[in-house]
Write an enzyme that holds these catalytic residues in place. Structure first.
Site, PDB file in Angstrom:
ATOM      1  N   THR A 112       0.855  -1.196   0.000  1.00 58.80           N
ATOM      2  CA  THR A 112       0.000   0.000   0.000  1.00 58.80           C
ATOM      3  C   THR A 112       0.883   1.236   0.000  1.00 58.80           C
ATOM      4  OG1 THR A 112      -0.001   0.340   2.388  1.00 58.80           O
ATOM      5  CG2 THR A 112      -1.647  -1.191   1.482  1.00 58.80           C
ATOM      6  N   ASP A 113       0.274   2.388  -0.196  1.00 57.97           N
ATOM      7  CA  ASP A 113       0.994   3.625   0.098  1.00 57.97           C
ATOM      8  C   ASP A 113       0.855   3.877   1.603  1.00 57.97           C
ATOM      9  OD1 ASP A 113       2.478   5.930  -0.093  1.00 57.97           O
ATOM     10  OD2 ASP A 113       1.413   6.713  -1.832  1.00 57.97           O
ATOM     11  N   TRP A 114       1.519   4.901   2.062  1.00 55.49           N
ATOM     12  CA  TRP A 114       1.697   5.176   3.499  1.00 55.49           C
ATOM     13  C   TRP A 114       0.339   5.330   4.225  1.00 55.49           C
ATOM     14  CZ3 TRP A 114       6.843   7.104   5.199  1.00 55.49           C
ATOM     15  CH2 TRP A 114       6.882   7.417   6.556  1.00 55.49           C
TER      16      TRP A 114
END
Ligand code: NOJ
Length: 747
Positions: free
Chosen positions: A293-295
């Protein structure tokens, strides 16, 4: 309407088998596991507890270079308990070795960690920002730059980069356009594949190659209003045609991982989009890497309003196909409960863990977890003269000459006193641009230094800042004017600060900020010859500036060697050849603006400028300030004799390009097509090829292109891709607006 060309079933099967075979072969190069690695992974999978599995699916941030909320930062205890799969933002051999030691010596199963970092345009040697690099249209050089980035990053402990960023972007208000390759999908795919190749090389187990991560899947580059992290809502056809292909190009090139995007598309945030992550990416495309995922984008599903809480968010994203959670810790926190409640399945967890262990095996981490922790490499292989010279060459190839009235450039020998004026003339902190990894701004070369390095003592160089980049202080104008008056040539260094583009850096106004336009005006009024050197991370609406009788050189943010590379162009050691990969609008009202638009039922014809009920603005032209593909040279290239012919499924195109100016020069000869009548509407022009050629002064070259009917294919409403017979326009020229044209009929 034309009849659709459809392959008969047998032919189709044959083509699919052929394509499938090539695709599998390409993927296999990167994703081949040795029997030993396979056995190792099987044995680990058998021994791992549920918590250890959830730990592998967890990526933590070290406290360095934080760009979002940190959950469980640097939790060393968790590493020793085997509950961490990867760390981001940790580098240098000592630091990485220390963390890796905890994983492979203190944890039960001794599974090594991945170390990820945003190596976006170089690691220590910083290259021009990716948007700038793309303006070189030099795939080999882009691949070489990523190779250097990989060598330097791996010499400092990194084995996974969060790059390439391949988001197609058509809205320059969005700050992250600086990280991508511009607006065109065809070119974007070529650059995406070159970057993956540069990072991963031919052998991921080599100690100087690292795992790529294509991002941000998908369509992160199309937020409404150009506002970062905002809603994306595009038609399915546009998604397929324009936005998805570069991610697919990365998958086909064997990218080892892919990152989900923060945004939603048509109501579904990417991080929980099962169709996107599982059906399309993993099943249809056959993607062999893992999905990160992104952050904290799992946790953000609560804000999106599709999950009640973090636990619910973990459930839907895992079920959608996410394999690793970046910085949200949701799998570790809720995986056990969710499994007990039968809301997630063990199969999905096993699949995720296996894909992560496979990446570790492919990197050779099971053979030697310290493979990327060689101190001697850190000392010898970083910022070498070769790396710096490639960076310098790339700066000059990324520059785009926007205007050069009266051949003001290159700077003539007779200029004995040169004034460098403007807030970016000696601003070391701004040379690297955003996402500069471990690059040290202190080591970058400013424009002033680059020019002094070039001129030595022969020329007097005066510097005056004039104003700041982004405020209203005009107190430096007087000194700046005095400097201009004293000089016989002025270089105005204007633009944005480096922090004005990148993540969370959208702007509503994209003119040159502050009082820089006013500074330009007072300097031009001195009557001296003025060249503007622009520094910026996005196309700017520089209509006011472009009206001045000045030359303008777009230089982006050039990185470590910025000043030297720009000086090479200013003094004519390098003839500029860069071409814009994003359209420059006249003003923000024209956005979104890109070259490959559709026609309208009521197109505007500039020859009939009084027409009212046509597709136009009341207060300004439709066409941009500088179109896609635009960039001048110190010499003049004249195009003639365009010819195109069809030979079965092959289309042959030739054109002559003559260098009729005073300098040798490289030209990027661009080929576009238009499908004149389709079963659905088609763009007015679509890039289908280009050649970057050196043409000597006085020389004429014949440039040949060869397309096949496959190059004419496009997605249809049923999402099948095929071409339709009929008439096609063929355009070849120096940019997307200035072309010769002819037409062909393909049956
Ligand atoms: C957030 C950004 O969107 C992404 O591109 C980056 O890789 C991560 N932060 C990690 O820094």
């Amino acid at each position: 309407m034309k009849k659709a060309f459809i392959l008969n079933d047998v032919a189709l099967l044959f083509v699919l088998l052929l394509l499938g075979g090539t695709l599998q072969a390409q993927v296999a190069v990167q994703h081949k596991l040795s029997p030993v690695d396979k056995a190792k992974i099987d044995s680990l999978m058998n021994q791992m507890t549920l918590e250890e599995k959830l730990g592998q699916m967890t990526l933590f941030a070290s406290g360095w270079d934080v760009t979002g909320p940190v959950v469980g930062t640097n939790d060393k205890k968790l590493i020793m308990e085997g509950k961490v799969g990867a760390i981001l933002n940790a580098y240098t051999v000592d630091y990485v070795r220390d963390l890796q030691r905890m994983a492979v010596e203190d944890s039960r199963l001794k599974i090594p960690l991945l170390f990820g970092y945003d190596v976006i345009h170089g690691h220590r040697t910083i290259f021009p920002i990716p948007l700038g690099q793309s303006c070189s249209w030099n795939l080999k050089m882009i691949e070489d730059a990523e190779r250097v980035a990989a060598i330097e990053a791996t010499a400092e402990g990194i084995n996974w980069t969060f790059a390439p960023m391949v988001d197609i972007a058509r809205d320059p208000r969005w700050g992250r356009v600086m990280e991508g390759s511009g607006e065109d999908t065809w070119l974007g795919c070529k650059i995406a594949a070159a970057r993956v190749k540069g990072f991963q090389g031919n052998d991921l187990k080599a100690n100087n190659t690292l795992l790529a991560c294509a991002k941000h899947f998908a369509a992160y580059g199309a937020p409404q209003g150009g506002r970062d992290y905002f809603t994306v809502d595009i038609s399915q056809l546009t998604l397929y045609e324009s936005y998805l292909p570069p991610y697919k190009a990365c998958s086909d090139a064997g990218a080892g991982s892919i990152m989900t995007s923060f945004n939603e598309i048509a109501g579904v945030p990417s991080t929980c989009n099962k169709w996107l992550l599982t059906d399309l990416l993993k099943k249809e495309w056959g993607f062999k890497g893992f999905v990160v995922t992104d952050w904290t984008s799992i946790n953000e599903l609560v804000n999106h309003g599709v999950a009640e809480n973090n636990k619910d968010a973990a459930r839907i994203s895992l079920n959608a196909g996410v394999d690793m959670d970046m910085c949200g810790k949701t799998f570790l926190d809720y995986g056990t409960e969710l499994l007990k409640e039968k809301k997630i399945g063990m199969d999905r967890i096993d699949e995720a863990v296996r894909s992560i262990l496979e990446a570790k095996a492919m990197l050779g981490l099971f053979d030697d977890p310290y493979r990327y922790c060689d101190k001697s490499r850190q000392e010898k292989e970083v910022m070498t003269p070769d790396h710096l010279s490639l960076a310098r060459k790339m700066v000059s190839e990324s520059c785009v000459l926007l205007k050069n009235p009266g051949h003001m450039l290159p700077i003539p020998e007779k200029a004995k006193t040169i004034a460098i004026i403007g807030p970016l003339g000696d601003s070391r902190k701004d040379m690297l641009g955003s996402w500069s990894a471990a690059g040290k701004w202190e080591q970058s070369v400013t424009l002033l230094e680059g020019i002094k390095n070039r001129t030595g003592d022969k020329t007097e160089i005066i510097y005056e800042k004039g104003c700041n980049t982004n405020d209203n202080d005009r107190s430096g104008f007087e000194a700046a004017v005095k400097a201009a008056v004293k000089a016989d040539y002025v270089i105005l260094a204007l633009g944005e600060n480096s922090w004005m583009s990148g993540e969370a850096a959208s702007r509503t106004s994209i003119d040159v900020p502050g009082v820089q336009n006013e500074l330009a005006e007072v300097i031009v009024n001195t009557g001296k010859p003025v060249v503007v050197v622009l520094f910026n991370g996005r196309p700017l609406a520089i209509t006011k500036l472009a009206r001045q009788p000045v030359a303008i050189l777009e230089t982006w943010f050039g990185g470590t060697q910025a000043g030297n590379g720009i000086a090479d162009v200013l003094f004519g050691d390098v003839n500029p050849s860069g071409k814009l990969t994003m359209t420059f609008p006249r003003n923000e009202g024209q956005i979104p603006i890109f070259y490959n638009v559709k026609n309208s039922g009521r197109p505007y014809n500039p020859a009939d400028s009084g027409a009212k009920y046509v597709s136009r603005y009341l207060d300004g032209p439709n066409d941009p300030l500088f179109p896609f593909g635009f960039g001048r040279s110190y010499t003049s290239f004249i195009y003639s004799n365009l010819a195109a012919s069809v030979d079965g499924h092959k289309i042959n195109i030739t054109v002559q390009v003559a260098n009729e100016g005073e300098f040798d020069g490289e030209e990027i000869v661009q080929l576009y097509i238009r499908d004149k009548v389709g079963s659905i509407t088609r763009p007015l022009k679509e890039l289908k090829g280009y050649q970057k050629v050196l043409i000597k002064k006085g020389e004429t070259k014949t440039i040949a292109f060869s397309l096949t009917t496959d190059d004419l294919a496009f997605y249809h409403p049923d999402l099948k891709k095929y071409w339709e017979p009929g008439e096609f326009m063929v355009f070849v020229g120096t940019n997307s607006a200035e072309t010769l044209s002819t037409s062909i009929t393909v049956e």
